[in-house]
Design a protein around this motif. Structure first.
Motif, PDB file in Angstrom:
ATOM      1  N   GLY A  80      40.293  54.165  23.067  1.00 14.50           N
ATOM      2  CA  GLY A  80      41.133  54.198  21.878  1.00 14.50           C
ATOM      3  C   GLY A  80      40.302  54.250  20.600  1.00 14.50           C
ATOM      4  O   GLY A  80      40.616  54.999  19.667  1.00 14.50           O
ATOM      5  N   ALA A  81      39.227  53.461  20.567  1.00 14.14           N
ATOM      6  CA  ALA A  81      38.346  53.465  19.393  1.00 14.14           C
ATOM      7  C   ALA A  81      37.685  54.823  19.220  1.00 14.14           C
ATOM      8  O   ALA A  81      37.530  55.316  18.089  1.00 14.14           O
ATOM      9  CB  ALA A  81      37.288  52.376  19.533  1.00 14.14           C
ATOM     10  N   PHE A  82      37.302  55.448  20.339  1.00 22.12           N
ATOM     11  CA  PHE A  82      36.674  56.764  20.266  1.00 22.12           C
ATOM     12  C   PHE A  82      37.646  57.799  19.709  1.00 22.12           C
ATOM     13  O   PHE A  82      37.271  58.651  18.892  1.00 22.12           O
ATOM     14  CB  PHE A  82      36.196  57.184  21.652  1.00 22.12           C
ATOM     15  CG  PHE A  82      35.497  58.517  21.681  1.00 22.12           C
ATOM     16  CD1 PHE A  82      34.196  58.643  21.219  1.00 22.12           C
ATOM     17  CD2 PHE A  82      36.135  59.649  22.164  1.00 22.12           C
ATOM     18  CE1 PHE A  82      33.550  59.872  21.238  1.00 22.12           C
ATOM     19  CE2 PHE A  82      35.494  60.870  22.188  1.00 22.12           C
ATOM     20  CZ  PHE A  82      34.197  60.986  21.725  1.00 22.12           C
ATOM     21  N   MET A  83      38.905  57.742  20.129  1.00 24.86           N
ATOM     22  CA  MET A  83      39.897  58.687  19.609  1.00 24.86           C
ATOM     23  C   MET A  83      40.127  58.485  18.116  1.00 24.86           C
ATOM     24  O   MET A  83      40.288  59.456  17.360  1.00 24.86           O
ATOM     25  CB  MET A  83      41.211  58.553  20.388  1.00 24.86           C
ATOM     26  CG  MET A  83      41.161  59.214  21.756  1.00 24.86           C
ATOM     27  SD  MET A  83      42.752  59.256  22.618  1.00 24.86           S
ATOM     28  CE  MET A  83      42.669  57.697  23.501  1.00 24.86           C
ATOM     29  N   ALA A  87      39.486  61.156  15.170  1.00 22.78           N
ATOM     30  CA  ALA A  87      40.494  61.424  14.154  1.00 22.78           C
ATOM     31  C   ALA A  87      39.895  61.303  12.758  1.00 22.78           C
ATOM     32  O   ALA A  87      40.159  62.123  11.873  1.00 22.78           O
ATOM     33  CB  ALA A  87      41.664  60.455  14.319  1.00 22.78           C
ATOM     34  N   TRP A  88      39.070  60.267  12.550  1.00 25.85           N
ATOM     35  CA  TRP A  88      38.424  60.086  11.247  1.00 25.85           C
ATOM     36  C   TRP A  88      37.535  61.292  10.926  1.00 25.85           C
ATOM     37  O   TRP A  88      37.525  61.785   9.797  1.00 25.85           O
ATOM     38  CB  TRP A  88      37.608  58.799  11.263  1.00 25.85           C
ATOM     39  CG  TRP A  88      36.954  58.494   9.946  1.00 25.85           C
ATOM     40  CD1 TRP A  88      37.495  57.829   8.892  1.00 25.85           C
ATOM     41  CD2 TRP A  88      35.631  58.882   9.536  1.00 25.85           C
ATOM     42  NE1 TRP A  88      36.604  57.757   7.852  1.00 25.85           N
ATOM     43  CE2 TRP A  88      35.451  58.400   8.219  1.00 25.85           C
ATOM     44  CE3 TRP A  88      34.593  59.574  10.157  1.00 25.85           C
ATOM     45  CZ2 TRP A  88      34.270  58.602   7.518  1.00 25.85           C
ATOM     46  CZ3 TRP A  88      33.417  59.779   9.449  1.00 25.85           C
ATOM     47  CH2 TRP A  88      33.260  59.291   8.155  1.00 25.85           C
ATOM     48  N   LYS A  89      36.786  61.762  11.931  1.00 26.72           N
ATOM     49  CA  LYS A  89      35.941  62.939  11.720  1.00 26.72           C
ATOM     50  C   LYS A  89      36.783  64.150  11.351  1.00 26.72           C
ATOM     51  O   LYS A  89      36.413  64.939  10.476  1.00 26.72           O
ATOM     52  CB  LYS A  89      35.147  63.248  12.993  1.00 26.72           C
ATOM     53  CG  LYS A  89      33.882  62.421  13.163  1.00 26.72           C
ATOM     54  CD  LYS A  89      33.065  62.915  14.348  1.00 26.72           C
ATOM     55  CE  LYS A  89      32.622  64.353  14.168  1.00 26.72           C
ATOM     56  NZ  LYS A  89      31.811  64.832  15.316  1.00 26.72           N
ATOM     57  N   GLY A  90      37.921  64.326  12.042  1.00 26.85           N
ATOM     58  CA  GLY A  90      38.782  65.462  11.750  1.00 26.85           C
ATOM     59  C   GLY A  90      39.358  65.426  10.352  1.00 26.85           C
ATOM     60  O   GLY A  90      39.480  66.457   9.689  1.00 26.85           O
ATOM     61  N   LEU A 131      38.455  59.888  26.313  1.00 26.91           N
ATOM     62  CA  LEU A 131      39.873  60.099  26.052  1.00 26.91           C
ATOM     63  C   LEU A 131      40.716  59.640  27.237  1.00 26.91           C
ATOM     64  O   LEU A 131      41.749  58.983  27.077  1.00 26.91           O
ATOM     65  CB  LEU A 131      40.135  61.580  25.753  1.00 26.91           C
ATOM     66  CG  LEU A 131      39.476  62.150  24.487  1.00 26.91           C
ATOM     67  CD1 LEU A 131      39.729  63.638  24.368  1.00 26.91           C
ATOM     68  CD2 LEU A 131      39.969  61.439  23.246  1.00 26.91           C
ATOM     69  N   PHE A 132      40.291  60.001  28.446  1.00 28.87           N
ATOM     70  CA  PHE A 132      41.042  59.608  29.639  1.00 28.87           C
ATOM     71  C   PHE A 132      41.023  58.093  29.823  1.00 28.87           C
ATOM     72  O   PHE A 132      42.018  57.496  30.228  1.00 28.87           O
ATOM     73  CB  PHE A 132      40.463  60.279  30.882  1.00 28.87           C
ATOM     74  CG  PHE A 132      40.673  61.774  30.925  1.00 28.87           C
ATOM     75  CD1 PHE A 132      41.520  62.403  30.040  1.00 28.87           C
ATOM     76  CD2 PHE A 132      40.001  62.542  31.854  1.00 28.87           C
ATOM     77  CE1 PHE A 132      41.713  63.779  30.066  1.00 28.87           C
ATOM     78  CE2 PHE A 132      40.182  63.924  31.895  1.00 28.87           C
ATOM     79  CZ  PHE A 132      41.037  64.539  30.997  1.00 28.87           C
ATOM     80  N   MET A 190      47.112  63.694  15.634  1.00 30.63           N
ATOM     81  CA  MET A 190      47.468  63.591  17.048  1.00 30.63           C
ATOM     82  C   MET A 190      46.520  62.653  17.781  1.00 30.63           C
ATOM     83  O   MET A 190      46.943  61.782  18.557  1.00 30.63           O
ATOM     84  CB  MET A 190      47.455  64.976  17.697  1.00 30.63           C
ATOM     85  CG  MET A 190      48.582  65.893  17.272  1.00 30.63           C
ATOM     86  SD  MET A 190      48.469  67.516  18.073  1.00 30.63           S
ATOM     87  CE  MET A 190      48.709  67.066  19.794  1.00 30.63           C
ATOM     88  N   LEU A 191      45.220  62.826  17.530  1.00 28.31           N
ATOM     89  CA  LEU A 191      44.230  61.967  18.177  1.00 28.31           C
ATOM     90  C   LEU A 191      44.377  60.516  17.718  1.00 28.31           C
ATOM     91  O   LEU A 191      44.217  59.586  18.520  1.00 28.31           O
ATOM     92  CB  LEU A 191      42.817  62.475  17.872  1.00 28.31           C
ATOM     93  CG  LEU A 191      42.417  63.768  18.586  1.00 28.31           C
ATOM     94  CD1 LEU A 191      41.089  64.285  18.044  1.00 28.31           C
ATOM     95  CD2 LEU A 191      42.313  63.539  20.094  1.00 28.31           C
TER      96      LEU A 191
END
Length: 208
Positions: A80-83, A87-90, A131-132, A190-191
């Motif tokens: 979850g933290a990675f997603m 998202a922050w990068k996006g 993500l998985f 979305m992420l």
């Protein structure tokens, strides 16, 4: 549950494919120069590569499900933290990079070239693994579910490339300035939604 799993995988495939990098720019250029099929061929290569990396990650989880189930909670938190980080990068993405350069002229060559370009980034498998894990697949992924996830990632990725190539082919013009930025932001949202869902599910596990 299978339908929910498929839709999750499709959402991930769509979110991962949407940001317009060099291959996205290549697909737009090929569509403008040679039509819808030429642009879609570039996207197909990328979708196949995404599905290949997704299959590797999902199969790895399926093979070690009994062990990974013991650390399901921290995996969900990390995923979850990675997603959220993605998202922050996006949301803070810079201007799109130049289109990828490939020598292929026919459709099959374009598919092969974009497949190899995408596969040349092995960090993608780590992204899919994170993500998985965030979606809780590490604890209970069978081989059948791994295949379903792979199909969903491919379908979501191809949906994006169909929309992109189709939209460019219909308009017959380059996409408006700022389009890439807004796509990156929508993908990031979305992420972020997936990341928050993963953290919420981890919290439920802690409280349950």
């Amino acid at each position: 549950m299978s339908l929910v799993l498929l839709l999750k995988a499709m959402g991930l495939g769509l979110a991962v494919a949407a940001p317009l990098g060099p291959i996205g720019a290549l697909c737009i250029t090929r569509t403008l120069e040679r039509g819808f099929a030429a642009g879609l061929a570039g996207g197909l290569g990328t979708a196949l590569a995404d599905a290949s990396y997704a299959a590797m990650a999902a199969a790895g989880f399926a093979a070690f499900a009994s062990v990974l189930g013991l650390v399901d909670l921290p995996l969900r938190v990390l995923g979850g933290a990675f997603m959220l980080w993605l998202a922050w990068k996006g949301l803070h993405a810079g201007p799109p990079r130049r289109a990828a350069q490939i020598g292929a002229r026919d459709l099959a060559g374009t598919v092969a070239a974009t497949f190899l370009l995408t596969m040349a980034n092995p960090s993608t498998i780590l992204s899919f693994a994170a993500l998985f894990a965030g979606l809780g697949l590490a604890a209970e992924t069978s081989l059948a579910e791994a295949a379903l996830v792979t199909a969903g990632v491919f379908a979501g990725s191809m949906l994006w490339w169909c929309l992109l190539s189709g939209g460019v082919a219909l308009s017959r013009h380059r996409l408006p300035q700022g389009f890439a930025t807004w796509v990156s932001r929508l993908s990031a949202l979305m992420l972020a939604g997936f990341g928050l869902w993963a953290l919420a599910s981890a919290l439920r596990l802690m409280m349950g």
